[in-house]
Design an enzyme around this catalytic site. Structure first.
Site, PDB file in Angstrom:
ATOM      1  N   SER A   1       0.828  -1.201   0.000  1.00 26.70           N
ATOM      2  CA  SER A   1       0.000   0.000   0.000  1.00 26.70           C
ATOM      3  C   SER A   1       0.867   1.259   0.000  1.00 26.70           C
ATOM      4  O   SER A   1       1.614   1.494  -0.949  1.00 26.70           O
ATOM      5  CB  SER A   1      -0.954  -0.042   1.193  1.00 26.70           C
ATOM      6  OG  SER A   1      -1.959   0.926   1.080  1.00 26.70           O
TER       7      SER A   1
ATOM      8  N   ASP B   1     -10.712  -3.656  -3.661  1.00 25.65           N
ATOM      9  CA  ASP B   1      -9.752  -2.659  -3.205  1.00 25.65           C
ATOM     10  C   ASP B   1      -9.853  -1.425  -4.091  1.00 25.65           C
ATOM     11  O   ASP B   1      -9.706  -1.529  -5.313  1.00 25.65           O
ATOM     12  CB  ASP B   1      -8.342  -3.261  -3.286  1.00 25.65           C
ATOM     13  CG  ASP B   1      -7.265  -2.352  -2.729  1.00 25.65           C
ATOM     14  OD1 ASP B   1      -7.550  -1.185  -2.411  1.00 25.65           O
ATOM     15  OD2 ASP B   1      -6.112  -2.817  -2.612  1.00 25.65           O
TER      16      ASP B   1
ATOM     17  N   HIS C   1      -8.109  -5.389   0.170  1.00 30.88           N
ATOM     18  CA  HIS C   1      -6.902  -4.702   0.617  1.00 30.88           C
ATOM     19  C   HIS C   1      -6.511  -5.290   1.970  1.00 30.88           C
ATOM     20  O   HIS C   1      -7.372  -5.580   2.801  1.00 30.88           O
ATOM     21  CB  HIS C   1      -7.213  -3.204   0.766  1.00 30.88           C
ATOM     22  CG  HIS C   1      -5.999  -2.349   0.886  1.00 30.88           C
ATOM     23  ND1 HIS C   1      -5.305  -1.880  -0.199  1.00 30.88           N
ATOM     24  CD2 HIS C   1      -5.352  -1.869   1.973  1.00 30.88           C
ATOM     25  CE1 HIS C   1      -4.286  -1.141   0.209  1.00 30.88           C
ATOM     26  NE2 HIS C   1      -4.291  -1.123   1.535  1.00 30.88           N
TER      27      HIS C   1
END
Length: 364
Positions: free
Chosen positions: A208, A303, A333
Site C-alpha cells: 500500500s 480494493d 486490501h
C-alpha cells in the site's frame, strides 16, 4: 540500544485501512464480475476465508478510519489482529515463520533514528536482502503491525528482510516518508554487509503506502545513478491520485478500505490535496520508467487501489520493464499478510518469493 519511537512508531495494534461504511463489517454486496474487467456494477463478494477475517475484525470492534481521530485510528484493532484471531481460533501453527531470527536496529536519517527490524532466515550467508516498507497510509501502523509479511519473505526467499519504519503524518507531512525511505535504502546499501547481507542483491518491497515508497526508491536510485535494487515487490501500491477510477467506484464502501478512508489519509498526509499530484504519488502519470528493475505487482479485487495498481503495472511493461502482474479475486486490501488463514494470500506470497528468488539468482 534503546530507540525513541516518538512520532515514528505508532501503536502496534493500529489498523491499516478500514471501510468508510460501518455496515459493511457485517455483510458485503453480491458478487460482481472478474477483477480484470475495467468496470463493475457492484462490489464483489469476499471469499469465505476473507469474510472470516472481516467478521473477526468486526468482532474486535474496529471502526472505519473516516470517522476516527488519528489517536483512535492508531490504537484500535487492525486487520492483522483479525487475521491472528482467526489463526488462533483455528489453532493454526505459526511455523515455519516463527523460526526466523530477529533483531532491532536503528537507521540514521536527517529526521532522527528510524526503528527497523531485521529478519534473518536459517542458513549461511551472505544472504540477499529485501528492504520492506509497511502500509498504513503513512499515518498509522508500524513494524509490529506488519510482522507477518517480512517473516514470510525471509522464509520463502531465503533473504534478510529489513523492515524499516518512517515518520508518520500528520506530525510529519509529505514528503518526510519518502525522504526516510531513501535514507533507509542508502543505509542498507552501505551497511548490510555488517549483518551478513549481500549489498549487490537488494530488492525493495512494500504494501500500500509502503509499496509507493518502494517504487520511489527504485525511481530515485535510477535518477541518482546509484546502486539499483534488483527487484521491486509492489503489493496494492498507492500509485495515483484519481479517486474516480473503476475500482474506487466499485469499492467506495468496501472493507477494510473505502474511498472515504483514502480521503481521510490524504487529509492528514498532505498540506493541501493538490500535493497528491506530485509524481512521487501519481506514479501512473510518470513517463520516466525505462530502465527500472523487474517488478511483481500484486492487486486485490475488492480494493479501491486496484485500478491504479494495474495501470502502473501496464505503464512499467510499456516502458520495457519485466513485470509479473497478479490480481486476486475475492480478497480485499490487506490480504497479503494473511497467508496463514487466506489461501490466496499464501499463493500471492509464494509468487512474490519465487520472483524475488529469481531476481537474486541473476545477480550472484
Amino acid at each position: 540500544m534503546p530507540i525513541s519511537r516518538s512520532t515514528i512508531r505508532t501503536a502496534s495494534v493500529a489498523v491499516l485501512l478500514l471501510s468508510s461504511s460501518a455496515t459493511l463489517w457485517a455483510q458485503q454486496p453480491p458478487a460482481a464480475q472478474p477483477a480484470q474487467q475495467t468496470q463493475q456494477a457492484e462490489q464483489a463478494k469476499p471469499d469465505p476465508q476473507m469474510q472470516a477475517v472481516l467478521d473477526a475484525l468486526k468482532g474486535l470492534d474496529a471502526k472505519p478510519f473516516s470517522g476516527l481521530t488519528v489517536p483512535q485510528a492508531r490504537t484500535q484493532a487492525s486487520a492483522a489482529d483479525a487475521a491472528r484471531t482467526v489463526q488462533r481460533d483455528k489453532k493454526i501453527s505459526p511455523k515455519p515463520e516463527a523460526g526466523v531470527a530477529t533483531n532491532e536496529i536503528a537507521i540514521p536519517s536527517a529526521g532522527g533514528a528510524l526503528p527497523a527490524r531485521v529478519y534473518v532466515p536459517e542458513g549461511k550467508g551472505p544472504f540477499p536482502v529485501v528492504l520492506y516498507f509497511h502500509g498504513g497510509g503513512w499515518v498509522v501502523a508500524d513494524i509490529n503491525t506488519y510482522d507477518a509479511t517480512p517473516r514470510a519473505l525471509a522464509v520463502g526467499s531465503k533473504a534478510i528482510v529489513v523492515s524499516a519504519d518512517y515518520h508518520h503524518a500528520p506530525e510529519s507531512k509529505f514528503p518526510a516518508q519518502h525522504d526516510d525511505a531513501w535514507a533507509a535504502y542508502t543505509w542498507t546499501v552501505e551497511n548490510i554487509h555488517t549483518l551478513n547481507g549481500d549489498a549487490k542483491r537488494i530488492a525493495v518491497a512494500g504494501e500500500s503506502a509502503g509499496a509507493n515508497l518502494a517504487a520511489n526508491v527504485a525511481l530515485m536510485a535510477k535518477e541518482k545513478k546509484t546502486t539499483m535494487p534488483v527487484h521491486q515487490l509492489l503489493v496494492y501500491p498507492i500509485a495515483g491520485n484519481d479517486m474516480n477510477t473503476p475500482s474506487y467506484q466499485e469499492n467506495a464502501d468496501a472493507a477494510p478500505l473505502g474511498k472515504a478512508d483514502m480521503e481521510w489519509f490524504v487529509s492528514h498526509v498532505f498540506t493541501s490535496k493538490d500535493e497528491s499530484a506530485d509524481p512521487r504519488i501519481n506514479l501512473v502519470g510518470r513517463n520516466d520508467l525505462e530502465g527500472l528493475p523487474s517488478a511483481t505487482v500484486i492487486n486485490a479485487q475488492i480494493d479501491p487501489l486496484r485500478s491504479e495498481g494495474q495501470a502502473y503495472a501496464e505503464k512499467l511493461k510499456a516502458a520495457g520493464v519485466t513485470v509479473n502482474a497478479l490480481n486476486y479475486e475475492g480478497v480485499t486490501h490487506e490480504f497479503f499478510g494473511m497467508a496463514k488463514v487466506v489461501d490466496k494470500a499464501k499463493d500471492a506470497v509464494d509468487a512474490a518469493n519465487a520472483d524475488l528468488t529469481k531476481a537474486f539468482s541473476k545477480t550472484k
